[in-house]
Design an enzyme around this catalytic site. Structure first.
Site, short mmCIF file in Angstrom:
data_model
loop_
_atom_site.label_atom_id
_atom_site.label_comp_id
_atom_site.label_asym_id
_atom_site.label_seq_id
_atom_site.Cartn_x
_atom_site.Cartn_y
_atom_site.Cartn_z
N GLU A 164 0.79 -1.23 0.00
CA GLU A 164 0.00 0.00 0.00
C GLU A 164 0.83 1.29 0.00
O GLU A 164 0.84 2.05 0.97
CB GLU A 164 -0.97 0.00 1.18
CG GLU A 164 -1.94 -1.16 1.16
CD GLU A 164 -2.98 -1.11 2.26
OE1 GLU A 164 -3.95 -1.88 2.16
OE2 GLU A 164 -2.83 -0.32 3.22
N GLU A 357 -5.34 -8.64 0.71
CA GLU A 357 -6.09 -8.31 1.92
C GLU A 357 -7.54 -8.11 1.55
O GLU A 357 -7.86 -7.48 0.53
CB GLU A 357 -5.59 -7.03 2.60
CG GLU A 357 -4.24 -7.12 3.26
CD GLU A 357 -3.85 -5.81 3.93
OE1 GLU A 357 -4.76 -5.03 4.33
OE2 GLU A 357 -2.65 -5.56 4.06
#
Length: 456
Positions: A164, A357
């Site tokens: 991320e 995720e």
């Protein structure tokens, strides 16, 4: 429900700072999250990751939980400060040994290790020297990637460079919500570039060290939808998609940074002009180094309403946010996952995609029967797996799914207020209790996704 491919990789994900604890043990150096959490007012419940889930000591128990669930893979991150306490230079052998033992034990349990090199815990020494906006930090990351791929590459084949980069750059350097807590958009944009550049350089290094390596990056991606058909809402959606998604996807796939986003930053006064001084010759080619897969973290969508005109002058809303929300106040919208995956397949053709995720925060605790009846998470998990199957049915090369997260854990600026785990953690005793969602996931994995409804 459609059957998932026979070689579909079923797993769970965690990150080092959120579960390991032992932040001052065996030569580990200070990270930016240690410093940030020690700063008054930064963490909601005034906690830190010094104990977390004690995974550093309890990892055999956690592997048994994964074995019980029948998982094929475990995505975990390595704490950079455990390996290179000052960011580069002298290697801390105790840190390497910890992850080496973890990898060996996972393989012994029939669980493939899927390593993330960076999940936000930058050595504080490197931050003091300029942090991610500095080109030298990216060079230090490449050195770290070299150390770990040499140490584990004989057993670990799948590698993620960064987790991320939007969060690292924007939340860490743009608005200050995350460590290191800066509020400077010029730093945020420079950080995003150095993250992507160090990714590209590390792909080459890992491949040189690891035979048959598969290397990728994980992006948190959020599909946007305009709240109405108005041009203003359409532009708000373009603006959001550009800064959140395209800013990272475009350079990774050889298109460079989207100039409309650069112009948005200039108009908003975040940067003085459209000249991005941090880009050097050859950088964009390095960033676009071909990868073997794309990791996608998906939690929700964004419905965009323009704030550039008065509400009464905008078109009536035609898209409304689902009232179902998680404890993070995120809309529950599984269809957004299908839409996102189909878009990525058509627009970027990234090769295999892994959901690295996907999960939800709900505070459900232990019941009198000793179980955790997290019915909302059960429904979230079921519907999002159905969304994955829908995407596969539409031609998406989806290769695996990692539920977030194995354990309740330290949720960054929220401390221990939010529980994402499939396994409930009593933080006072460190007792682990699989929730109903863990039982569902176990059944789904055992049946290879044949029928999620029956598995429930």
């Amino acid at each position: 429900m459609r059957q998932f491919p026979p070689d579909f990789l079923w797993g769970v994900a965690t990150s080092a700072y959120q579960i390991e604890g032992a932040t001052t043990v065996d030569g580990r150096g200070e990270s930016i999250w240690d410093r940030f959490a020690a700063t008054p007012g930064k963490i909601n419940d005034k906690s830190d990751g010094s104990v977390a889930c004690e995974h550093y000591r309890r990892w055999p128990e956690d592997i048994e939980l994964m074995r019980w669930m029948g998982l094929k893979s475990y995505r975990f991150s390595i704490a950079w400060p455990r390996i290179l306490p000052t960011g580069r230079g002298q290697v801390n052998t105790a840190g390497v040994d910890f992850y080496s033992k973890l990898v060996d034990s996972l393989l012994g349990a029939g669980i493939e290790p899927f390593v993330t090199l960076y999940h936000w815990d930058l050595p504080q020494v490197l931050e003091d020297q300029g942090g991610w906006p500095a080109r030298a930090t990216g060079d230090a990351f490449v050195e770290y990637a070299d150390v770990m791929s040499r140490a584990l590459g004989d057993r670990v084949k799948r590698w993620i460079t960064h987790n991320e980069p939007w969060c690292i750059s924007v939340l860490g350097y743009g608005n200050g919500e995350h460590a290191p807590g800066h509020k400077d958009w010029s730093k945020a944009l420079a950080a995003s570039h150095q993250l992507l550049l160090s990714h590209g350089k590390s792909v080459q290094v890992i491949r040189s060290n690891v035979k048959n390596a598969e290397v990728g990056i994980t992006l948190n991606l959020t599909p946007g939808e305009p709240a109405s058909p108005s041009p203003e809402d359409a532009d708000a959606c373009r603006d959001f998609d550009g800064g959140f998604n395209r800013w990272f996807l475009e350079p990774l796939y050889g298109r460079g940074y989207p100039m409309d986003v650069v112009e948005d930053h200039v108009k908003a006064g975040r940067i003085p002009n459209a000249k991005l001084d941090f880009i050097q010759e050859g950088d964009l080619k390095t960033i676009a180094e071909p990868t073997d897969f794309l990791g996608v973290n998906y939690y929700s969508r964004a419905v965009l309403r323009s704030n550039r005109i008065p509400e009464e002058k905008n078109a009536p809303r035609t898209v409304f946010v689902n009232p179902a929300k998680t404890d993070m106040d995120w809309e529950v919208y599984p269809k957004g996952l299908t839409k996102l995956l189909v878009h990525l397949e058509k627009e970027y053709k990234p090769g295999p995609i892994y959901i690295t995720e996907n999960g939800c925060a709900y505070s459900t605790g232990l019941s009198a029967d000793g179980r955790v009846h997290d019915t909302q998470r059960v429904d979230y998990l079921r519907t999002h797996l159905e969304a994955c199957a829908d995407a596969i049915g539409q031609g998406v090369n989806l290769a695996g799914y990692f539920a977030w997260s194995l354990l309740d854990n330290f949720e960054w600026a929220y401390g221990y207020e939010k529980r994402f785990g499939l396994v409930y953690v009593d933080y006072a005793t460190q007792q682990r209790t699989p929730k109903d969602s863990a039982h569902l996931y176990r059944d789904v994995v055992a049946q290879n996704g044949l029928d999620v409804e029956q598995a429930a």
